[in-house]
Design a protein around this motif. Structure first.
Motif, short mmCIF file in Angstrom:
data_model
loop_
_atom_site.label_atom_id
_atom_site.label_comp_id
_atom_site.label_asym_id
_atom_site.label_seq_id
_atom_site.Cartn_x
_atom_site.Cartn_y
_atom_site.Cartn_z
N PHE A 403 0.99 -0.95 -0.74
CA PHE A 403 -0.15 -0.14 -0.10
C PHE A 403 0.68 0.81 0.27
O PHE A 403 0.87 2.43 -0.39
N LEU A 405 3.80 2.30 -1.59
CA LEU A 405 4.32 1.89 -2.43
C LEU A 405 3.20 2.54 -3.41
O LEU A 405 3.36 3.88 -4.22
N ARG A 406 1.91 1.98 -3.33
CA ARG A 406 1.01 2.34 -4.28
C ARG A 406 0.25 3.74 -4.10
O ARG A 406 -0.11 4.14 -4.71
N GLY A 409 1.72 6.33 -6.29
CA GLY A 409 2.02 6.46 -7.81
C GLY A 409 2.27 4.86 -7.71
O GLY A 409 2.04 4.85 -9.84
N ILE A 410 3.02 4.14 -7.93
CA ILE A 410 3.65 2.77 -8.26
C ILE A 410 1.67 2.11 -8.31
O ILE A 410 1.48 2.01 -7.34
N ASP A 411 2.23 1.69 -10.04
CA ASP A 411 1.06 0.67 -9.51
C ASP A 411 1.56 -0.57 -9.01
O ASP A 411 2.51 -1.54 -8.92
N GLU A 412 -0.16 -1.70 -9.25
CA GLU A 412 0.16 -2.63 -8.02
C GLU A 412 1.41 -3.89 -8.43
O GLU A 412 1.62 -4.66 -7.29
N ASN A 414 4.05 -4.00 -10.43
CA ASN A 414 5.01 -3.03 -10.32
C ASN A 414 5.96 -3.07 -8.75
O ASN A 414 6.82 -2.88 -8.66
N LEU A 418 8.59 -4.63 -7.22
CA LEU A 418 9.88 -4.25 -6.79
C LEU A 418 10.02 -4.50 -5.07
O LEU A 418 11.41 -4.63 -5.06
#
Ligand SMILES: Nc1ncnc2c1ncn2[C@@H]1O[C@H](COP(=O)(O)OP(=O)(O)OP(=O)(O)O)[C@@H](O)[C@H]1O
Ligand SMILES: [Mg+2]
Lengths: 457, 254
Positions: A403, A405-406, A409-412, A414, A418
């Protein structure tokens, strides 16, 4: 399919292998040195006696090898696909496009179906570094062969005996005293996949005093058909020397792979192993070391990242035979889809091996509810002044991290990739050889993306 | 800019938010105060799109977009940013990697070009300097081994890098000493220099942060409802009286 007889602790060696060994003997026609003949003779008897392990054998509890024995793999000693120019060309392209080993080094030895391929190899000679195919070494370097060959790897199971009987080629690397070799030595074993074959690579690495070298062994296949690789590497490291060894199991997802790396350490020497398993249907690695001189040090790093129905079994054995030694072990596993992993880390501290420091850690990330890992430390300590720690974990991707990272703005997808990469990085950080580390890191990301793409469908 | 209507949220069958109404217009700074467990973080997380909450009823509108239909990453791309009360540690991902990936994803969504390595580095350096952070933090893993204060500072650093339209700061002041508090507040006020398409929600327990980030409105979230709203004076009143006096009052608007 071979007729096989399964007893409680033993699968009898099939007629298939016995018959093929006879053919091979006739084929060789007495052209092998006497002491090798003796090894083969003993190994044959041993193979008949002990056969192959069933799951009743503790060390093979989680790995069922019946399907390997059932198949009639043709010993690659008796095939000649390696002579085919198309296959050589295909192998060349496979090496050039390989994500891990392409453009890594100018020192490279290539074997197709276990046979040395001179035109794809570059085994530059120097006075201080002997690097040549083992078959050639058996004839030309008799002294070093007699001193070290088959001196460290014991026959622990039928596969080891099978290698002694059928070993085709591999390398002899002899790093002489006071030699620092900066260029990594890349050894590539290619399964042509033209037929369902067994290849038995065999390597011997001997490092003299005050020397240093780096060896990268990699296993790849040209086709996705069932093949069997049964390999042994023996390593001897003299005083004050350092060897870094890498192994990549990158064969097709239909391959079977049983591998053993047996190392003997002398005083103040250091062995660092990086063991990667990405390919193979069933892979079993035995990585064994004897710390046989004071001040010796071993570092075992491992990463397995498997998917589909892959099965990977890593057994390591660290034998502290002398006092004041250090061993450090860090294995990580990422298991996706229906894959299965086994980790067994055995540490023996012999009586008298005081002031031993031994560390072991195994961490696993399960990417699916169907993936599974069995992990077990196994400590046998017979000295009293010893520091020994071990730990194992099994977990999933952390939802809070995801959550976090998302929310940036990072897609799930991606974000998951990561996080998996981050998990792998913890062990990859220990690779000081940066070009290779970057390649492996990229490989891990790509593997993850492939898995995520499949989930979309 | 943000309109929350009758929001009822359950966590594991327990009702946490019991009908929250809140309207935040462009250019405004709102403070949300309230006792422990009153639902402040729940509200912040629901705005940011965290999973695991059951939205029983109600709506959240952001510039005519129904937020509740969007995954967190889409909300971030629209300019929503949450500074976490408890930022997670992510070993193995560096701060630089996180920010570079995030910025480029957001820029892509806005139809802007990706930043190249040099532009990115100089932008990071500029913002880090403002927050008195050392450059070695860039190569360190996200929040791993950071002190409480460093984590909060890192949240504000990320905020300045991402330049959100709607920033929600969840207790960014907790665990900060007075110097760090000033630095963090300065960071927020930098964002405040241009409020033409921006709003900020500050969740806090303490008046002291509001001395530095002066809010336009103060709300009290109590037991899952906004029970009182007012201007910055309300924060002073709460500081003096605590929350107990609110128990006796129903919803009052000053
Ligand atoms: N995942 C969860 N599972 C169970 N209960 C939860 C969960 N998340 C929140 N809660 C409960 O919801 C209530 C509100 O929690 P929340 O974190 O929103 O409060 P808060 O106002 O932010 O408190 P604080 O001032 O302490 O940060 C608490 O009683 C909390 O225990
Ligand atoms: Mg909270």
């Amino acid at each position: 399919m071979a007729e096989i007889i399964i007893k409680k602790n033993k699968i009898d060696v099939s007629e298939w292998y016995l018959k093929n060994f006879e053919i091979l003997e006739q084929h060789n026609n007495g052209s092998i040195p006497d002491f090798i003949k003796t090894i083969k003779k003993i190994s044959l008897q041993k193979l008949i006696d002990i056969g192959f392990p069933t799951q009743k054998v503790e060390d093979w509890k989680y790995t069922n090898i019946i399907q390997i024995i059932e198949k009639n793999f043709k010993p690659s000693n008796l095939t000649e696909y390696w002579k085919n120019s198309e296959i050589i060309e295909k192998s060349k392209r496979a090496i050039e496009s390989d994500q891990i080993i392409s453009n890594l080094s100018s020192l490279q030895l290539v074997f197709i179906d276990g046979h040395f391929i001179e035109q794809l190899s570059n085994a530059q000679k120097s006075q201080n570094l002997e690097l040549l195919p083992l078959q050639k070494a058996l004839k030309e370097k008799t002294e070093i062969i007699q001193n070290h060959f088959n001196k460290y790897a014991q026959i622990e199971n039928g596969f080891n005996a099978l290698n002694n009987l059928f070993f085709s080629d591999g390398i002899l690397l002899n790093v002489k005293d006071n030699t620092i070799e900066d260029e990594p030595i890349v050894v590539i074993f290619i399964q042509s996949g033209e037929e369902e074959q067994i290849i038995n690579p065999r390597n011997l690495i001997v490092v003299g005093n005050n020397s240093k070298a780096r060896v990268i062994e990699t296993f790849i296949s040209l086709k996705n058909i069932p093949n069997f690789t049964n390999t042994i590497t023996e390593i001897f490291i003299s005083e004050n020397s350092f060897l870094e060894h890498f192994k990549f199991q990158n064969e097709s997802l239909s391959s079977y792979h049983i591998g053993k790396i047996q190392t003997q350490l002398e005083k103040n020497s250091n062995f660092t192993s990086h063991n990667f398993t990405f390919g193979g249907l069933i892979t079993r690695n035995d990585i064994n070391i004897v710390l046989d001189g004071e001040g010796a040090e071993s570092h075992f790093y491992g990463l397995y990242f498997v998917k589909d129905k892959q099965h990977v079994d890593n057994h390591t054995l660290v034998d502290h035979a002398k006092p004041h030694c250090l061993s450090n072990e860090f294995y990580k596993g990422i298991l996706a889809e229906n894959s299965r992993g086994v980790f067994n880390g055995k540490i023996i501290v012999r009586k008298g091996a005081q002031k031993t420091n031994a560390y072991q850690s195994n961490k696993n990330l399960l990417l699916s509810g169907n993936a599974k890992i069995d992990t077990k430390p196994q400590l046998e300590i017979f000295a009293d002044d010893v520091r020994c720690t071990h730990g194992a974990t099994v977990g999933q991707i952390d939802e809070d991290s995801l959550f976090y990272l998302r929310s940036r703005g990072i897609d799930e997808k991606n974000a998951r990739s990561l996080l998996v990469n981050a998990f792998a990085n913890e062990v990859l950080y220990n690779m000081t050889f940066e070009p290779l580390r970057n390649k492996v890191s990229d490989f891990v990301i790509e593997q993850m993306n492939q898995i995520l793409q499949k989930l979309d469908k | 800019m943000l309109k929350i209507k009758d929001l009822v949220v359950k966590v594991e069958d327990k009702e946490i938010l019991k009908g929250v109404n809140l309207e935040v217009n462009t250019g405004e700074v709102h403070a949300i105060m309230g006792p422990n467990g009153s639902g402040k973080s729940t509200l912040a997380n629901v705005i940011a799109g965290k999973e695991g909450y059951e939205i029983v009823s109600g709506e959240i509108w952001y510039k005519d977009i129904n937020l509740l239909e969007l995954p967190p990453e889409e909300r971030a791309k629209l300019g929503i940013f949450l500074a976490f009360q408890y930022p997670v540690e992510i070993p193995g991902i560096s701060n630089a990697t996180l920010l570079k990936t995030a910025i480029n994803e957001i820029r892509k969504a806005r139809g802007e070009e990706e930043l190249d390595a040099m532009e990115f580095l100089s932008l990071m350096r500029e913002k880090m300097k403002l927050l008195e952070m050392t450059e070695e933090m860039l190569s360190r893993s996200v929040n791993a081994g950071f002190s409480g204060g460093e984590k909060k500072r890192n949240e504000i650093f990320q905020m300045l890098m991402l330049e959100p339209k709607l920033a929600v700061l969840d207790e960014t002041d907790s665990g900060l000493d007075i110097d760090a508090l000033k630095i963090v507040a300065n960071g927020v006020n930098l964002l405040r220099q241009d409020m033409s398409d921006r709003a900020i929600i500050v969740v806090t327990h303490y008046q002291r942060l509001l001395n530095y980030i002066i809010p336009d409105f103060v709300h009290v979230l109590y037991n899952g409802r906004i029970v009182k709203s007012g201007n910055k004076e309300l924060a002073l009143e709460l500081e003096a009286k605590g929350y107990d006096w609110l128990k006796s009052e129903d919803k009052v608007t000053v």
